[in-house]
Write an enzyme that holds these catalytic residues in place. Structure first.
Site, PDB file in Angstrom:
ATOM      1  CB  SER A  54      -0.956   0.540   1.532  1.00 60.21           C
ATOM      2  OG  SER A  54       0.070   0.003   2.484  1.00 60.21           O
ATOM      3  CD1 TRP A  55       5.788   3.338   3.330  1.00 61.23           C
ATOM      4  CD2 TRP A  55       3.863   5.207   2.495  1.00 61.23           C
ATOM      5  NE1 TRP A  55       5.509   5.596   3.488  1.00 61.23           N
ATOM      6  CE2 TRP A  55       4.638   5.813   2.937  1.00 61.23           C
ATOM      7  CE3 TRP A  55       3.211   5.937   1.497  1.00 61.23           C
ATOM      8  CZ2 TRP A  55       4.660   7.615   3.265  1.00 61.23           C
ATOM      9  CZ3 TRP A  55       2.670   7.276   2.494  1.00 61.23           C
ATOM     10  CH2 TRP A  55       3.982   7.701   2.368  1.00 61.23           C
TER      11      TRP A  55
ATOM     12  N   GLY B 267       6.812   9.888   8.505  1.00 65.91           N
ATOM     13  CA  GLY B 267       5.149  10.700   9.408  1.00 65.91           C
ATOM     14  C   GLY B 267       4.466  10.222   9.130  1.00 65.91           C
TER      15      GLY B 267
ATOM     16  CB  ALA C 194      -0.930   4.005   1.880  1.00 66.95           C
TER      17      ALA C 194
ATOM     18  CE  LYS D  56       4.906   4.096  12.702  1.00 67.82           C
ATOM     19  NZ  LYS D  56       3.607   4.193  12.097  1.00 67.82           N
TER      20      LYS D  56
ATOM     21  CG  ASP E 126       3.846   7.359  12.125  1.00 68.53           C
ATOM     22  OD1 ASP E 126       2.563   7.679  11.678  1.00 68.53           O
ATOM     23  OD2 ASP E 126       5.190   7.259  11.356  1.00 68.53           O
TER      24      ASP E 126
ATOM     25  CB  THR F   7       0.574   4.837  14.156  1.00 74.60           C
ATOM     26  OG1 THR F   7       1.173   5.487  13.085  1.00 74.60           O
ATOM     27  CG2 THR F   7       0.294   2.609  14.039  1.00 74.60           C
TER      28      THR F   7
ATOM     29  NE  ARG G 227       0.457  -2.962   7.778  1.00 72.27           N
ATOM     30  CZ  ARG G 227       0.411  -1.710   6.844  1.00 72.27           C
ATOM     31  NH1 ARG G 227      -0.359  -1.245   5.948  1.00 72.27           N
ATOM     32  NH2 ARG G 227       2.226  -1.271   6.678  1.00 72.27           N
TER      33      ARG G 227
ATOM     34  CB  VAL H  78       3.729  -6.724   7.498  1.00 75.67           C
ATOM     35  CG1 VAL H  78       4.737  -6.759   8.824  1.00 75.67           C
ATOM     36  CG2 VAL H  78       4.303  -7.409   6.710  1.00 75.67           C
TER      37      VAL H  78
ATOM     38  CD  GLU I 157       7.487  -3.780   9.237  1.00 79.90           C
ATOM     39  OE1 GLU I 157       8.745  -4.047   9.841  1.00 79.90           O
ATOM     40  OE2 GLU I 157       8.112  -3.453   7.689  1.00 79.90           O
TER      41      GLU I 157
END
Length: 335
Positions: free
Chosen positions: A13-14, A137, A141, A192, A245, A249, A256, A280, A282
């Site tokens: 996506s990103w 940042g 997406a 983060k 960020d 998030t 996610r 994923v 992360e």
């Protein structure tokens, strides 16, 4: 710069969103995707349904399954792959990357086996002179592709390089701020995700908004402590790649990492969650690296430690919450 052809390595996506920004800025983009069927969809349907469903992408983006074809002759390469696979992908690309190429990492994770940040992995793998930068940042997406306003940080050791790269993307809705704190920008993007998992667990258990605010704030304090010990600037964590960020998030269900935390807080097992995910999270793997880094730098990171125990040792979320609340009282700003 629009006469340049740019490669983006990673068609999630990103990676797709970055490719779209570059295409809108006038560049021809070669987007490396691992699966041939994904390349066919991007090139013929101009969609990437698995990662950005319902979104049309530019015809200036050409997807390629050959990493040689994708990166050969490119002076600028974005790397946007999961952190634990980054080394292997770079090794495949290595023979085709030219001297003096600019490599921009948009990866937010820490390699478990080496504790290297993404830019360190790039420098470790590439045996020739390249310029390394990092893009990080608050940036979901899908919102970027849809043209919703977004601001992020681009960082290089030489601030003049970062300032030049600010102009690489020329889209009214996407603003780049320059920084020379590569360590801080990169660690902000990595750490983060672990705190976002914790915030998700907090919400999944149903502890309320006060508790979530406490998790985010104390999590930020941990990020700063570790970052400064690792050589980052404290003020970087008050910027887009830090608190910006982190807030995004930790609070929005598009995240996610937050979603994984929510599901754990509601009683699901981490192995079952990860097995069913397309993309994923992360923070799951990064939680391991963070604890190793905390030991290396002798940094107290209680929120990160509890999410590590939940993910990797099977500790029950309610027991972790009890552990956090039962800690010895401290001054708010301790080292």
């Amino acid at each position: 710069m629009p006469e340049l052809s740019i490669a983006v390595v990673g068609a999630g996506s990103w990676g797709t969103a970055i490719s779209e920004l570059l295409a809108k800025s006038g560049y021809d983009v070669h987007l490396w995707a691992r699966r041939e069927e994904q390349c066919m969809e991007i090139n013929s349907e101009h969609t990437n349904g698995r990662y950005l469903p319902g979104v049309s992408i530019s015809r200036k983006i050409k997807a390629l399954s050959s990493i040689e074809d994708a990166v050969s002759g490119k002076k600028i390469i974005f790397v946007v792959v999961p952190s634990q696979h980054m080394r292997d992908v770079l090794k495949r690309a290595l023979p085709y990357i030219e001297k003096d190429t600019i490599i921009i990492s948009a990866v937010k994770g820490i390699e478990n086996s080496t504790l290297m940040r993404p830019t360190q992995i790039i420098q470790d793998v590439l045996d020739r002179h390249v310029t390394v930068a990092v893009l990080s940042g608050p940036s979901f997406a899908k919102e970027v592709v849809l043209g919703l306003p977004t601001a992020v940080t681009i960082s290089a050791r030489d601030i003049n390089i970062a300032r030049q790269l600010q102009h690489l993307i020329n889209v009214d809705t996407f603003r780049l701020y320059a920084s020379d704190d590569v360590i801080g920008v990169e660690l902000g993007g990595c750490l983060k995700n672990v705190i976002a998992l914790s915030a998700g667990v907090c919400d999944g258990v149903g502890l309320g908004k006060n508790a979530r605010a406490a998790i985010i704030t104390r999590g930020l304090a941990e990020m700063i402590r570790l970052g400064v010990r690792a050589g980052a600037k404290k003020e970087t964590f008050s910027g887009l790649s830090g608190i910006g960020d982190l807030v995004l998030t930790s609070t929005d269900d598009q995240s996610r990492n937050r979603t994984v935390g929510l599901r754990i807080g509601r009683g699901e097992k981490i192995d079952d969650i990860v097995r069913g995910m397309t993309m994923v999270a992360e923070g799951v793997k990064t939680s391991i690296s963070v604890m190793d880094l905390a030991k290396r730098y002798n940094v107290d990171m209680p929120v990160s430690e509890e999410i590590y125990r939940i993910l990797n040792q099977g500790k029950e979320p309610k027991a972790s919450i009890k552990s956090l609340l039962g800690r010895t009282l401290k001054d708010e700003h301790y080292e």
